[in-house]
Scaffold this active site. Structure first.
Site, short mmCIF file in Angstrom:
data_model
loop_
_atom_site.label_atom_id
_atom_site.label_comp_id
_atom_site.label_asym_id
_atom_site.label_seq_id
_atom_site.Cartn_x
_atom_site.Cartn_y
_atom_site.Cartn_z
N ASP A 403 1.57 -1.29 0.35
CA ASP A 403 0.59 -0.27 -0.51
C ASP A 403 1.42 1.24 0.05
OD1 ASP A 403 -2.50 1.38 0.82
OD2 ASP A 403 -1.34 1.64 2.74
N LYS A 404 0.23 2.76 -0.39
CA LYS A 404 1.19 3.50 -0.45
C LYS A 404 1.40 4.18 0.40
CE LYS A 404 -0.14 7.80 -2.75
NZ LYS A 404 0.26 8.19 -1.69
N THR A 405 0.84 5.41 0.66
CA THR A 405 -0.30 5.85 1.86
C THR A 405 -0.15 5.03 3.28
OG1 THR A 405 -1.91 6.59 0.68
CG2 THR A 405 -1.43 7.33 3.12
N THR A 550 -2.74 1.47 -4.78
CA THR A 550 -2.90 2.61 -3.68
C THR A 550 -4.66 3.40 -4.43
OG1 THR A 550 -2.62 5.00 -3.41
CG2 THR A 550 -1.73 4.31 -5.31
N GLY A 551 -4.95 4.17 -3.79
CA GLY A 551 -6.54 4.73 -3.66
C GLY A 551 -5.85 5.70 -4.37
N LYS A 578 -8.64 -3.39 -3.81
CA LYS A 578 -7.59 -3.59 -3.30
C LYS A 578 -7.72 -4.97 -2.88
CE LYS A 578 -5.99 0.09 -1.23
NZ LYS A 578 -5.10 1.08 -0.66
N ASP A 597 -1.03 -0.67 5.86
CA ASP A 597 -1.13 0.27 7.08
C ASP A 597 -3.43 0.93 7.34
OD1 ASP A 597 -1.37 2.58 5.95
OD2 ASP A 597 -0.97 3.27 7.51
#
Length: 707
Positions: A403-405, A550-551, A578, A597
């Site tokens: 996940d990016k963020t 990522t969203g 996802k 996360d």
């Protein structure tokens, strides 16, 4: 204990997603526990409403741990006098004359009976369950060994010529109990994901009454069409539409969108998101099971229940040893009675020696000791293993989805670039002016600018420009920090290639105005963790493909991907999609780990072969993950891969040591060299088993990870 138990207990791995728990008697190492088979279908799990089924299983697991602990201590205490009263031990220590007394053999029989029936009960019951399923494994092997030792030794007490094995029985039961206890303590209990999700919602809301006043009510007293007031800094209690007010709303924990989203009249909001600086009046559109958060709960539940169970090499080893023990024991008895025509007492002693020497003392500790050591190593390094089976599966990982963020990035805004339009000003001055004004704001972008400077100027007459920025008097000058939308409203046109470049990368650009003139611009983005690039590089060397999910929008995703060097990008992925992306990568035939996360990551974490949560994230991500990275460091993902591979190697080595001596010990115990005067005595067999156990213990302690 999702996907749990580790190698010694294949069935328990199935708990990964509860898979109806298939009676959960498949504990194949722990099913012997009373009432365990009562989990048939795990009916209480249905819907997870109230989470009763989930909590019930967690409590059941705690009771099992406590039960094994109690049985171990009772058995260990009784084993001490059993060892003292055993003639073989007395002779070995030269204490025969000191310890022995009239009738001691009957005391020995009584104590051994307690250990057999009380300490050995989980294994005896496990034998029945494994045979009922036609899947003999570790429980069958243990039960076979202790039953053979007990019955034969009891016959010796009451007149059969031979040597008793009560001390072998007692030590085997104690070692098996402590092995199970060590292993179970190394594994976290049942997932608390759904409870953690529920905690994201506030318990009360400010309901707007017809006369315009507000009343604090519980969420149960809200319905579609009602209106609620959401004050600055509060969590939104419901899904709905804004009918009054304007504010920035932080949805990062729910949607993965790193930027706070400006919400005004007519915009949709999600329950559980955090309101920013303004007040909002929201009309409720969804409640209960229809809400976004409830749908995420359902996704998590479905993902948990769709877990697959993996095979267990320790159980396979136990199965083979069981077959060998039965076969070798039967052949030994037949040969000595029917072919060599020895008396029954001699044939029985040889047979029992074979059966007992196959006892899995070392095998029972081979995996649990490595489990305990690897768990301790991981904990010291900030790696919390919640799911042993998934952790061991990590050695096979071929692709890791990040996940990016909050994972590859820090999940908070920071200044990446500063642009100056006035040559008489320095970048540091522009930043200091901007930070001085923004120091009075709680907006995430404002906090990012403030964090970029060491000190700020005093500010007078601070005012927020709702949805557009802020203004204040700094050092005698009017300073505005505003959005591009504000410049458009004021018909101020700024054309600069640098600004266009930053915007194309998806960065947020704000402008700094001094006394009405645009003097500079500040570009901000979600800060990339400094360890991310090295982590991706190391994973590539290990032959593991890295994918970012990522969203966030495609521009931001591409910029981050280019900076850290990932192999593939999935951007603008909606939360409910996802888990589908994870399944899509798995469909390529790859073994997949997911690292994230946020709440929106929870279904994906559980859908992956291995779910890894960044510890700084939300509780739900941590509770649905197999492994938690406490330090929120992507390099720890690399460490996990290294540790998983090293742990597996140690397990295989230990299993080889634990079973290898049988290749020559069993034939010697059976008496193949009897004509040469070489017969392996029970005492010699015990020494071999002890030596194997010591080697296994030392080898487990040598487990290390690369730094």
């Amino acid at each position: 204990m999702d996907k749990e138990m580790d190698m010694t207990h294949s069935g328990h791995e199935g708990h990964a997603g509860h898979e109806g728990h298939e009676g959960h008697s498949g504990h194949e190492g722990h099913e012997g526990h009373e009432g365990h088979e009562g989990h048939e279908g795990h009916e209480g799990h249905e819907g997870h409403e109230g989470h009763e089924g989930h909590e019930g299983h967690a409590n059941h697991h705690e009771l099992m741990v406590a039960d094994y602990r109690k049985r171990f201590w009772v058995s260990l205490i009784i084993t001490i006098p059993i060892l003292a009263l055993s003639s073989m031990i007395q002779k070995f220590l030269g204490l025969r004359e000191v310890i022995s007394f009239e009738g001691d053999i009957y005391v020995l029989f009584g104590l051994a009976s307690v250990v057999f029936f009380y300490g050995g009960w989980p294994f005896l019951k496990g034998l029945v369950l494994e045979l009922r399923k036609k899947q003999p494994g570790m429980m069958t092997l243990i039960a076979l060994a202790i039953t053979t030792a007990y019955i034969y030794s009891s016959l010796v007490v009451f007149g059969l010529p031979g040597t008793g094995f009560f001390w072998e029985l007692a030590t085997l039961v104690s070692i098996m109990l402590v092995g199970h206890w060590i292993e179970m303590r190394s594994v976290m209990g049942a997932s608390k994901a759904l409870e953690a999700l529920a905690k994201l919602m506030p318990s009360e809301a400010h309901k707007v009454l017809p006369d315009g006043s507000t009343q604090d009510v519980t969420l149960d007293n809200l319905g579609v069409g009602d209106r609620v007031l959401v004050k600055p800094g509060e969590k939104l209690p419901v899904d709905g539409i804004v009918i009054e007010g304007e504010s920035s709303v932080n949805e990062a924990m729910l949607t993965g969108e790193s930027k706070p989203v400006i919400k005004g009249k007519g915009d949709q909001v999600i329950g559980g998101a955090i309101n920013g600086e303004g007040s909002l009046v929201v009309e409720i559109k969804k409640t209960g099971k229809d809400s976004y958060l409830s749908q995420v709960v359902e996704l998590v539940r479905q993902a948990q229940e769709s877990k697959s169970r993996s095979q267990d090499i320790a159980s396979r080893a136990a199965l083979w040893l069981t077959m060998i023990a039965l076969g070798a024991g039967g052949i030994t008895l037949f040969v000595w009675l029917a072919i060599v025509h020895k008396d029954l007492a001699f044939a029985l002693e040889r047979t029992v020696t074979v059966m007992v020497i196959t006892c899995p003392h070392a095998l029972g500790l081979a995996v649990p000791l490595v489990v305990a050591v690897s768990t301790a190593i991981s904990a010291k390094n900030g790696l919390l293993i919640r799911n042993r089976a998934a952790f061991e599966h990590a050695r096979n990982i071929q692709a890791i989805i990040f996940d990016k963020t909050g994972t590859l990035t820090e999940g908070k805004f920071g200044v990446t670039d500063t642009v100056i339009f006035d040559e008489n000003l320095k970048k540091e001055e522009i930043l200091k002016y901007a930070a001085s004004v923004e120091a009075n704001s709680e907006h995430p972008i404002a906090r990012g600018i403030v964090a970029s400077v060491k000190e700020t100027f005093p500010v007078k007459d601070f005012k927020a420009i709702t949805g557009r920025g802020a203004v204040g008097i700094v050092d005698g000058r009017e300073v505005k920090v505003v959005s591009p939308g504000y410049l458009r409203e004021q018909k101020l046109d700024i054309n600069d290639e640098r600004i266009e470049k930053y915007s194309s990368q998806g960065k947020t650009v704000v402008y700094v105005m001094l006394d009405g003139a645009v003097k500079g611009a500040v570009a901000l983005a979600d800060i990339i963790r400094k360890e991310s690039k090295e982590a991706i590089k190391r994973l590539r060397k290990m032959g593991i493909r890295s994918i970012m999910l990522t969203g966030d929008n495609q521009k931001v995703a591409n910029w981050v991907a280019e900076e850290v060097g990932v192999d593939e990008v999935f951007a603008e992925v909606l939360p409910h999609e996802k888990a589908d992306r994870v399944k899509e990568v798995k469909a390529r035939g790859l073994v997949v780990a997911m690292t994230g996360d946020g709440v929106n990551d929870a279904p994906a974490l559980v859908s992956a072969d291995v779910g890894i949560a960044i510890g700084a994230g939300t509780d739900v991500a941590i509770e649905t993950a197999d492994i938690v990275l406490v330090r929120s460091n992507p390099m720890d993902v690399v460490t996990i891969m290294d540790l998983a591979r090293a742990t597996y190697r140690k397990m295989v080595q230990n299993l080889a040591w634990a079973t290898g001596y049988n290749f020559f010990a069993i034939p010697l115990a059976a008496g193949v060299l009897y004509n040469l005067g070489i017969v392996l005595s029970p005492a010699a067999g015990a020494v071999l088993m002890s030596l194997s156990t010591v080697i296994v213990a030392i080898n487990a302690r040598l487990l290390k990870i690369k730094k």
